[in-house]
Design a protein around this motif. Structure first.
Motif: not given
Length: 283
Positions: A72-89
């Motif tokens: 899900l983390l990788l899918y969310g990054q594909e659906q948005s941008n590299p900043v999004t996983p950092a914000v979620a983390a």
């Protein structure tokens, strides 16, 4: 140790993403690291009898929490941008605190809440996230779901497999995670073969894969489980917010990045948050 060793995999993963698709990379990250830990567990603790119930618990927790969470983390990054996983983390300490409050019925103090705020803000600063370069989108919710699953899996690992050492807990749950992502990759390769991208296996790539999988996963995951057992999932999560700073340090050492003193401010806030969260309440 968990946060620093985990950060070693990011520069290696960045160099592999150009020639491998993300789902295949997850399998290449989990399977070799799990096999290496399985051999190490056997050498260190000898022959361990694991009953069927423990295997079922570990495979479910590892598959859903760590396997599905990573996907899900990788899918969310594909659906948005590299900043999004950092914000979620950076929100993982919040997820850990909510688990401890609503499930474990833990009482939290005002200093803990203040420490939590410092850890979240420090994590966003360390990740280099600015208010002007980020927009909330659907990818964020996939990444946030992944973070919540990861926090849940960490708690369930220490609760349901408490009879094993942190090394044994890690091996059992990682087998579940590796099995889950391997099955997902098998279905994806059958249904969407054109989306699979495979790189070469030359000597340089194998060295990078070794750092990406064995050096990163095999060290970070046992340390993370052990740290969460000793500190609790919420305070342990504070330390993960410093991962972007460690990644920057590795990249600076390799000569691929410049030192950003602003990220050092984020780490200072995270450190302050750790001390505040562990401060005993006033009598």
């Amino acid at each position: 140790m968990a946060a620093f060793s985990w950060s070693l995999g990011f520069p290696a993963g960045e160099s592999l993403m150009g020639s491998w698709d993300l789902l295949t990379l997850v399998v290449l990250r989990l399977v070799p690291g799990t096999l290496a830990l399985l051999v190490f567990w056997r050498l260190v603790e000898g022959c361990i009898n694991v009953d069927v119930i423990s295997w079922i618990k570990g495979i479910i927790v590892g598959g859903v929490g760590f396997g599905l969470g990573t996907t899900l983390l990788l899918y969310g990054q594909e659906q948005s941008n590299p900043v999004t996983p950092a914000v979620a983390a950076a929100m993982m300490p919040v997820a850990g605190a909510l688990l401890e409050v609503f499930i474990d019925k833990k009482q939290i103090s005002r200093t803990f809440i203040l420490g939590l705020l410092c850890a979240v803000i420090g994590g966003l600063i360390a990740a280099g996230v600015g208010l002007n370069d980020y927009n909330l989108n659907i990818g964020f919710f996939w990444c946030l779901s992944a973070v919540c699953l990861y926090a849940w899996a960490t708690r369930e690992t220490n609760r349901r497999l408490s009879q094993f050492s942190s090394l044994g807990q890690t091996v059992i749950t990682l087998i579940g995670a590796a099995t889950f992502v391997s099955i997902i990759l098998g279905f994806a390769a059958f249904i969407f073969p054109e989306q699979r991208q495979y790189g070469s296996f030359d000597s340089e790539t194998l060295i990078v894969m070794f750092a990406f999988s064995v050096l990163s996963v095999s060290i970070s995951q046992p340390c993370w489980i052990a740290g969460a057992r000793g500190l609790g999932i919420a305070i342990a999560s504070f330390h993960l917010n410093a991962v972007p700073f460690y990644v920057m340090g590795v990249m600076v050492f390799m000569g691929d990045d410049m030192f950003d003193p602003f990220k050092l401010l984020g780490v200072a806030l995270i450190t302050l948050g750790v001390f505040l969260a562990q401060k005993p309440p006033a009598r």
